[in-house]
Design an enzyme around this catalytic site. Structure first.
Site, short mmCIF file in Angstrom:
data_model
loop_
_atom_site.label_atom_id
_atom_site.label_comp_id
_atom_site.label_asym_id
_atom_site.label_seq_id
_atom_site.Cartn_x
_atom_site.Cartn_y
_atom_site.Cartn_z
N HIS A 47 0.81 -1.23 0.00
CA HIS A 47 0.00 0.00 0.00
C HIS A 47 0.84 1.27 0.00
CE1 HIS A 47 -3.75 -2.10 0.20
NE2 HIS A 47 -3.40 -2.77 1.27
N GLU A 147 -5.37 -12.01 7.80
CA GLU A 147 -6.19 -10.80 7.83
C GLU A 147 -7.56 -10.98 7.18
OE1 GLU A 147 -4.08 -7.56 5.82
OE2 GLU A 147 -3.28 -8.91 4.32
N ASP A 173 -7.88 -4.98 6.91
CA ASP A 173 -8.47 -6.04 6.08
C ASP A 173 -9.31 -6.99 6.92
OD1 ASP A 173 -7.87 -5.71 3.27
OD2 ASP A 173 -5.78 -5.83 3.84
C1 3PY Z 1 -4.32 -4.01 7.22
O1 3PY Z 1 -4.69 -3.29 8.17
O2 3PY Z 1 -5.08 -4.70 6.54
C2 3PY Z 1 -2.91 -4.09 6.91
O3 3PY Z 1 -2.55 -4.83 6.04
C3 3PY Z 1 -1.97 -3.22 7.64
O4 3PY Z 1 -1.44 -2.29 6.76
MG MG Z 2 -4.03 -5.64 4.87
#
Ligand code: 3PY
Ligand code: MG
Length: 253
Positions: A47, A147, A173
Site C-alpha cells: 500500500h 487478515e 483487512d
Molecule cells: C491491514 O490493516 O489490513 C494491513 O494490512 C496493515 O497495513
Molecule cells: Mg491488509
C-alpha cells in the site's frame, strides 16, 4: 552471512520494534536507519508508494546499517518475493495468506532448494556474506499475514507451516472481512486474540499493526512480538498538525 537480528529476537521470544514506511522516500529510510532507533524498517510495497527503483535505493541505504530491512510485497507472488530478497530485504511480509497452500507458496519463494523454490541470482546479496546461498534459508524472516475470517479460522494450520517464522495481523483487512470496517469492536478483538492463541499453539510469534502507541504497548503486554505503529506518514502528519495548532494558538494570543 549477516545474522538477522530481528529473526534472532523473535526466536528468543523478544519484541521486535519496527518503523513502517509508506512514503517511498529513500532519504527518509536512510535517516530512520542511521538513527538506529528501531530493530527493523518495513518498506510497504503493497500500500506504500515504493517503486522498484526507490525500493532498491532504500534497501541500499538501510542494508549497511544495523537496522534490519524488511519488505511487504504487493501480493503472494514468487517473482515479487524473489526480487525483494535479491534487492537486499532480510525478511518479507506476504499479504492475505488464507490457506496452508498459500503459506507454503510464500515460504517456498523465500527458500533456496531443496527447502523451497527461490531462484539463485543477484549481486547485492553477497554484501551480507560470501556464504549467502548456504545461510539465507535460516536468516530470511518469512512473515505471513492473517487478515481474513478464512485465515483466522485456519490460523493454527497456516502458522504451523514449516518455514513460516511469524504471523502478522492486518487490522483493516480483518475488519473488512468481518464486515465491521472501519469499526473494530469485540468481534474484531476476539479474532485478533484467536490469532495470538494460534501462534502460541503453533509455536510462532504474532504481530500486528497497532493504531496507537498505547495499543502497541498493550499488545506487547498481551504477547504480540512485532508491533509496528508509527509510520513515516503518521510521524510527519502528527508533527505538522501539532506545530500548526501551536503556531495558530501563539499567533492568536
Ligand atoms: C491491514 O490493516 O489490513 C494491513 O494490512 C496493515 O497495513
Ligand atoms: Mg491488509
Amino acid at each position: 552471512m549477516r545474522t538477522n537480528q530481528a529473526l534472532g529476537r523473535l526466536r528468543r521470544g523478544e519484541v521486535v520494534t519496527c518503523f513502517w514506511m509508506n512514503l517511498g522516500s529513500p532519504l527518509l529510510a536512510e535517516m530512520a536507519a542511521r538513527w538506529n532507533a528501531f530493530d527493523s524498517i518495513l518498506l510497504d510495497a503493497q500500500h506504500g508508494y515504493w517503486t522498484e527503483e526507490t525500493l532498491l535505493t532504500a534497501l541500499q541505504v538501510i542494508g549497511p546499517t544495523e537496522t534490519v530491512p524488511l519488505v511487504r510485497v504487493a501480493r503472494n507472488d514468487p517473482a515479487l518475493i524473489g526480487r525483494a530478497l535479491d534487492a537486499g530485504a532480510l525478511g518479507v511480509m506476504v499479504p492475505l495468506v488464507n490457506s496452508v497452500e498459500e503459506a507454503k507458496q510464500a515460504v517456498s519463494a523465500m527458500r533456496y532448494p531443496p527447502a523451497g523454490s527461490r531462484s539463485a541470482g543477484g549481486t547485492r546479496l553477497f554484501y551480507y556474506g560470501e556464504d549467502y546461498y548456504g545461510a539465507a534459508n535460516s536468516e530470511i524472516l518469512c512473515m505471513v499475514m492473517i487478515e481474513t475470517v478464512e485465515a483466522v479460522s485456519r490460523a493454527v494450520e497456516i502458522l504451523s507451516v514449516p518455514g513460516v517464522d511469524m504471523g502478522f495481523i492486518g487490522p483493516g483487512d480483518l475488519a473488512i472481512s468481518l464486515g465491521c470496517y472501519p469499526q473494530r469492536g469485540s468481534v474484531h478483538e476476539a479474532a485478533v486474540m484467536k490469532v495470538l492463541e494460534a501462534g502460541n499453539k503453533a509455536g510462532k510469534p504474532v504481530g500486528l499493526l497497532s493504531a496507537s502507541l498505547e495499543e502497541a504497548l498493550r499488545r506487547a503486554q498481551q504477547g504480540f512480538r512485532f508491533i509496528p505503529q508509527l509510520t513515516d506518514y503518521l510521524a510527519f502528519r502528527e508533527r505538522v498538525t501539532e506545530y500548526r495548532h501551536a503556531l495558530q494558538a501563539g499567533l492568536n494570543r
